[in-house]
Design a protein around this motif. Structure first.
Motif, PDB file in Angstrom:
ATOM      1  N   ILE A 149      65.776 102.404 -11.541  1.00 48.64           N
ATOM      2  CA  ILE A 149      65.324 102.411 -10.324  1.00 48.64           C
ATOM      3  C   ILE A 149      63.945 103.258 -10.186  1.00 48.64           C
ATOM      4  N   ARG A 150      63.764 104.420 -10.692  1.00 51.39           N
ATOM      5  CA  ARG A 150      62.956 105.230 -10.640  1.00 51.39           C
ATOM      6  C   ARG A 150      61.752 104.902 -11.601  1.00 51.39           C
ATOM      7  N   GLY A 151      62.004 104.170 -12.564  1.00 49.04           N
ATOM      8  CA  GLY A 151      60.885 103.690 -13.494  1.00 49.04           C
ATOM      9  C   GLY A 151      60.475 102.381 -13.312  1.00 49.04           C
ATOM     10  N   THR A 152      60.967 101.570 -12.352  1.00 45.64           N
ATOM     11  CA  THR A 152      60.223 100.258 -12.010  1.00 45.64           C
ATOM     12  C   THR A 152      59.679 100.282 -10.853  1.00 45.64           C
ATOM     13  N   PRO A 153      58.601  99.546 -10.434  1.00 44.67           N
ATOM     14  CA  PRO A 153      57.895  99.451  -8.997  1.00 44.67           C
ATOM     15  C   PRO A 153      59.009  98.975  -8.174  1.00 44.67           C
ATOM     16  N   PHE A 154      58.584  99.546  -7.009  1.00 45.74           N
ATOM     17  CA  PHE A 154      59.561  99.089  -5.696  1.00 45.74           C
ATOM     18  C   PHE A 154      59.263  97.839  -5.482  1.00 45.74           C
ATOM     19  N   LEU A 155      57.974  97.391  -5.554  1.00 48.87           N
ATOM     20  CA  LEU A 155      57.562  95.752  -5.302  1.00 48.87           C
ATOM     21  C   LEU A 155      58.441  94.901  -5.980  1.00 48.87           C
ATOM     22  N   VAL A 156      58.712  95.277  -7.171  1.00 52.07           N
ATOM     23  CA  VAL A 156      59.427  94.202  -7.911  1.00 52.07           C
ATOM     24  C   VAL A 156      60.909  94.542  -7.511  1.00 52.07           C
ATOM     25  N   GLN A 157      61.605  95.504  -7.247  1.00 57.10           N
ATOM     26  CA  GLN A 157      62.840  95.710  -6.939  1.00 57.10           C
ATOM     27  C   GLN A 157      63.134  94.946  -5.677  1.00 57.10           C
ATOM     28  N   ILE A 158      62.237  95.017  -4.440  1.00 52.12           N
ATOM     29  CA  ILE A 158      62.335  94.265  -3.442  1.00 52.12           C
ATOM     30  C   ILE A 158      62.361  92.721  -3.712  1.00 52.12           C
ATOM     31  N   PHE A 159      61.096  92.216  -4.266  1.00 52.37           N
ATOM     32  CA  PHE A 159      61.230  90.891  -4.775  1.00 52.37           C
ATOM     33  C   PHE A 159      62.593  90.307  -5.514  1.00 52.37           C
ATOM     34  N   LEU A 160      63.192  91.118  -6.172  1.00 50.29           N
ATOM     35  CA  LEU A 160      64.258  90.672  -6.958  1.00 50.29           C
ATOM     36  C   LEU A 160      65.482  90.422  -5.896  1.00 50.29           C
ATOM     37  N   ILE A 161      65.602  91.573  -4.966  1.00 57.63           N
ATOM     38  CA  ILE A 161      66.732  91.238  -4.033  1.00 57.63           C
ATOM     39  C   ILE A 161      66.283  90.249  -3.004  1.00 57.63           C
ATOM     40  N   PHE A 162      65.227  89.890  -2.603  1.00 56.32           N
ATOM     41  CA  PHE A 162      64.819  88.852  -1.508  1.00 56.32           C
ATOM     42  C   PHE A 162      64.774  87.585  -2.231  1.00 56.32           C
ATOM     43  N   PHE A 163      64.067  87.371  -3.383  1.00 59.79           N
ATOM     44  CA  PHE A 163      63.800  86.166  -3.902  1.00 59.79           C
ATOM     45  C   PHE A 163      64.591  85.614  -4.966  1.00 59.79           C
ATOM     46  N   ILE A 164      65.168  86.608  -5.649  1.00 58.75           N
ATOM     47  CA  ILE A 164      66.065  86.174  -6.819  1.00 58.75           C
ATOM     48  C   ILE A 164      67.693  85.887  -6.441  1.00 58.75           C
ATOM     49  N   LEU A 165      68.245  86.983  -5.626  1.00 57.34           N
ATOM     50  CA  LEU A 165      69.537  86.776  -5.255  1.00 57.34           C
ATOM     51  C   LEU A 165      70.030  85.556  -4.590  1.00 57.34           C
ATOM     52  N   PRO A 166      69.216  85.042  -3.879  1.00 49.74           N
ATOM     53  CA  PRO A 166      69.451  83.590  -3.397  1.00 49.74           C
ATOM     54  C   PRO A 166      69.887  82.559  -4.531  1.00 49.74           C
ATOM     55  N   GLU A 167      69.221  82.884  -5.568  1.00 55.21           N
ATOM     56  CA  GLU A 167      69.434  81.785  -6.578  1.00 55.21           C
ATOM     57  C   GLU A 167      70.937  81.837  -7.099  1.00 55.21           C
ATOM     58  N   PHE A 168      71.653  83.196  -6.706  1.00 54.52           N
ATOM     59  CA  PHE A 168      72.887  83.505  -7.173  1.00 54.52           C
ATOM     60  C   PHE A 168      73.982  83.010  -5.985  1.00 54.52           C
ATOM     61  N   GLY A 169      73.443  82.589  -4.923  1.00 53.28           N
ATOM     62  CA  GLY A 169      74.207  82.228  -3.681  1.00 53.28           C
ATOM     63  C   GLY A 169      74.192  83.490  -2.644  1.00 53.28           C
ATOM     64  N   ILE A 170      73.406  84.511  -2.910  1.00 48.56           N
ATOM     65  CA  ILE A 170      73.357  85.798  -1.987  1.00 48.56           C
ATOM     66  C   ILE A 170      72.048  85.570  -0.956  1.00 48.56           C
ATOM     67  N   GLU A 171      72.190  85.104   0.072  1.00 47.84           N
ATOM     68  CA  GLU A 171      71.028  84.691   1.029  1.00 47.84           C
ATOM     69  C   GLU A 171      70.911  85.984   1.908  1.00 47.84           C
ATOM     70  N   LEU A 172      69.879  86.620   1.841  1.00 48.35           N
ATOM     71  CA  LEU A 172      69.516  87.749   2.760  1.00 48.35           C
ATOM     72  C   LEU A 172      68.051  87.672   3.651  1.00 48.35           C
ATOM     73  N   ASP A 173      68.243  87.987   4.961  1.00 46.67           N
ATOM     74  CA  ASP A 173      66.854  88.019   5.410  1.00 46.67           C
ATOM     75  C   ASP A 173      66.312  89.244   5.359  1.00 46.67           C
ATOM     76  N   ALA A 174      65.028  89.207   5.648  1.00 44.17           N
ATOM     77  CA  ALA A 174      63.987  90.029   5.222  1.00 44.17           C
ATOM     78  C   ALA A 174      64.433  91.703   5.484  1.00 44.17           C
ATOM     79  N   PHE A 175      64.839  91.762   6.762  1.00 46.72           N
ATOM     80  CA  PHE A 175      65.345  92.998   7.152  1.00 46.72           C
ATOM     81  C   PHE A 175      66.482  93.639   6.574  1.00 46.72           C
ATOM     82  N   THR A 176      67.609  92.946   6.121  1.00 50.84           N
ATOM     83  CA  THR A 176      68.511  93.211   5.261  1.00 50.84           C
ATOM     84  C   THR A 176      67.998  93.581   3.902  1.00 50.84           C
TER      85      THR A 176
END
Length: 224
Positions: free
Chosen positions: A63-90
């Motif tokens: 986590i400390r060695g990767t950009p935070f922008l990449v981390q938040i993109f993975l959570i918001f855009f990639i997780l839905p492909e595995f069935g985990i839908e999250l709104d922007a706030f969550t």
């Protein structure tokens, strides 16, 4: 020209307050959750179990060695492909909490390791359990070292919260991008956005300085 732009900015005042409020709420929730999780991870990392310490260390380094922008993109855009839908706030809360926890984990672990071994051995000889040693002996001494960098990390987290604007959350930075479309003066608009972040962060900056001075004075008294 400038006067007209200032009038347009004045009309965006309610939107700016909404963005500032979102930044404060997002940061506050993430700080509370990240601090609790970070302290727990820091204690586990110094608990003596090599496997747990290695797993936590690997995650913290990732986590400390990767950009935070990449981390938040993975959570918001990639997780839905595995069935985990999250709104922007969550998604923003999860990403910021995880980021805070990883940095706080290292701060807490360093503070715990700084406690003299003799103190721990004395507590062990007194018959205290591991939890009692940690709660009554180790953590009170470690907190004096942990507090200044911990508060400094809070400031960094508030500034990092601006990245959530990339997933459409209407925080202070997002408001700046919306306003600059109507007021074509990016320098003025984002200067005011920067002032907003400064207003939120400045009390924490002063608190960190005060804690550092108190810690330095206490250290000087001990040396004397």
């Amino acid at each position: 020209m400038i006067w007209q732009q200032l009038q347009s900015l004045a009309g965006s005042y309610p939107l700016a307050l909404r963005g500032l409020g979102m930044t404060v709420i997002l940061s506050l929730i993430s700080l509370v959750l990240g601090t609790a999780l970070g302290f727990g991870l820091g204690i586990l990392r110094t608990g003596g179990n090599r496997l747990i310490s290695s797993v936590i260390g690997a995650w913290v380094d990732l986590i400390r060695g990767t950009p935070f922008l990449v981390q938040i993109f993975l959570i918001f855009f990639i997780l839905p492909e595995f069935g985990i839908e999250l709104d922007a706030f969550t998604a923003g809360i999860i990403a910021l909490t995880n980021l805070a926890a990883c940095f706080i984990c290292e701060i807490v672990a360093a503070g715990i390791r700084s406690v003299p071994t003799g103190q721990v051995e004395a507590a062990l000889a007194s018959g205290l359990s591991r939890w009692q040693r940690m709660r009554q002996v180790v953590l009170p001494q470690a907190m004096r070292i942990v507090l200044p960098p911990l508060v400094g990390q809070y400031v960094l987290l508030i500034k990092d919260s601006s990245v959530v604007s990339a997933i459409g959350l209407t925080d202070l930075t997002r408001v700046g991008w919306l306003v600059v479309q109507r007021v074509p003066n990016g320098l003025l608009v984002f200067f005011l956005v920067g002032v907003g972040y400064f207003i939120v962060c400045y009390p924490l900056i002063m608190l960190a300085r005060r804690l550092e001075r108190r810690m330095g004075a206490a250290h000087g008294e001990v040396q004397l």
